[in-house]
Design an enzyme around this catalytic site. Structure first.
Site, PDB file in Angstrom:
ATOM      1  N   GLY A 107      36.373  34.564 -60.141  1.00 48.44           N
ATOM      2  CA  GLY A 107      36.130  34.140 -61.521  1.00 48.44           C
ATOM      3  C   GLY A 107      37.069  33.055 -62.017  1.00 48.44           C
ATOM      4  CG  ASP A 152      31.988  35.054 -62.631  1.00 48.25           C
ATOM      5  OD1 ASP A 152      31.442  36.081 -62.213  1.00 48.25           O
ATOM      6  OD2 ASP A 152      32.530  34.213 -61.890  1.00 48.25           O
TER       7      ASP A 152
HETATM    8  O1  PMV Z   1      31.183  34.268 -56.753  1.00 48.55           O
HETATM    9  P1  PMV Z   1      31.351  34.856 -58.107  1.00 48.55           P
HETATM   10  O2  PMV Z   1      32.148  36.106 -58.141  1.00 48.55           O
HETATM   11  O3  PMV Z   1      31.766  33.873 -59.139  1.00 48.55           O
HETATM   12  O4  PMV Z   1      30.003  35.415 -58.658  1.00 48.55           O
HETATM   13  C1  PMV Z   1      28.796  35.325 -58.080  1.00 48.55           C
HETATM   14  C2  PMV Z   1      27.937  36.395 -58.587  1.00 48.55           C
HETATM   15  C3  PMV Z   1      26.490  36.146 -58.282  1.00 48.55           C
HETATM   16  O5  PMV Z   1      25.801  37.330 -58.633  1.00 48.55           O
HETATM   17  C4  PMV Z   1      26.284  35.866 -56.807  1.00 48.55           C
HETATM   18  C5  PMV Z   1      25.951  34.982 -59.077  1.00 48.55           C
HETATM   19  C6  PMV Z   1      25.858  35.249 -60.559  1.00 48.55           C
HETATM   20  O6  PMV Z   1      25.689  34.271 -61.285  1.00 48.55           O
HETATM   21  O7  PMV Z   1      25.892  36.414 -60.994  1.00 48.55           O
END
Ligand code: PMV
Length: 313
Positions: A107, A152
């Site tokens: 994040g 996030d």
């Molecule tokens: O890679 P990260 O933790 O920033 O998050 C990705 C999470 C996903 O589900 C893959 C994409 C999203 O937008 O929720």
């Protein structure tokens, strides 16, 4: 106007990444061991609206007007000014630093945005509701992710464990009993946008298979929510393992992630999975607190470039 600073934590997704983009629930928690920080100091002698930006970690030292309009820092600043109805801000210097690994599923982009937005509001002597902060950070996330679910910016803004469904009202999660996690970093930076995009292509080619995977993840997330809220944290281990299997089937794991997940399990973790976009970045393992250091060491021996031990409360 005095100097102002604001910081925002990292985050990990415990359950439900990727499926969350398709409307399934997900659970994520803040990671306070790492953070992004924005410090704003007034520039007394400079002409109004002069805004200097320093982010040494990415080699940035520029004026705002030198950044492109879709630069994440420029979008965060523009969003903050618009939300505060400030047309011409007084001159200032913004310094950004972060201990959150970039492109690793922790994040970092959202945390930098939230820190910037809150520092701007504080510097101008104003406050912005969490919802407004999160909404601006979401606009920035779109630059990083393409089609982000919004998880996030929510976790990083509110700094609390959340049960999240895209486009629904925020639901914070009551943690019935604390539990400990070890995060292991593959050291491989992997843009979430690519994993999300490739999965979309696969889903379009075979919606039936992927929709049933996403639904299976949704079931796991419901069970995990019940276990977290009731304090039955031991039940989370097998749920993490199951969710990792779903993510492998979606094609978003990698050999390096699978090695770390196996090493965690072999060294006493109760369950483990990749966390975030996948293909690299981080994995998480659930541990009994006394085993945390053993699991962290096993992850390092198996190639983790960094480990973080923390407790969810
Ligand atoms: O890679 P990260 O933790 O920033 O998050 C990705 C999470 C996903 O589900 C893959 C994409 C999203 O937008 O929720």
């Amino acid at each position: 106007m005095p100097a102002t600073s604001a910081s925002a934590p990292g985050k990990v997704i415990l359950f439900g990444e990727h499926a969350v983009v398709y409307g399934q629930p997900a659970i994520a928690v803040p990671v306070n061991q790492v953070s992004a920080k924005a410090i704003i100091t007034p520039l007394i002698a400079a002409s109004p609206a002069a805004i200097q930006i320093e982010a040494p970690a990415i080699g940035l030292d520029a004026n705002l007007d030198e950044l492109s309009a879709d630069d994440p820092i420029a979008v965060a600043l523009a969003g903050a000014f618009a939300a505060l109805s400030v047309e011409q801000p007084p001159a200032f210097k913004l310094r950004i630093s972060s201990t959150i690994p970039v492109a690793a599923g922790l994040g970092s982009g959202a945390a930098v945005s939230v820190a910037i937005i809150r520092a701007v509001a504080g510097f101008l002597g104003r406050s912005l509701a969490d919802k407004a902060v999160s909404d601006i950070a979401y606009e920035v996330e779109k630059l990083h992710h393409g089609t982000p679910s919004g998880i996030d910016n929510i976790v990083v803004t509110y700094g609390k464990p959340v049960y999240f469904i895209k486009n629904r009202q925020l639901d914070t999660l009551r943690v019935g009993a604390p539990f400990s996690l070890v995060i292991g970093d593959t050291g491989i930076s992997s843009p979430t946008r690519e994993a999300v995009g490739d999965l979309r292509t696969d889903w379009q080619a075979d919606p039936k298979t992927y929709d049933s995977l996403f639904a299976a993840v949704g079931e796991v997330v419901q069970q995990a929510r019940a276990a977290i809220e009731s304090g039955a944290t031991g039940a989370l281990g097998p749920l993490l393992d199951a969710n990792h299997g779903h993510l492998q089937a979606m094609g978003v794991s990698s050999p390096e992630l699978d090695v770390l997940v196996a090493a965690a399990r072999a060294s006493g973790a109760l369950g483990a999975k990749l966390s975030g976009g996948g293909r690299g970045g981080n994995m998480i393992a659930l541990v009994e607190e006394p085993d945390a250091d053993t699991v962290a060491l096993a992850l390092q021996s198996a190639g983790a470039t960094n480990t973080i031990v923390f407790t969810v409360r």
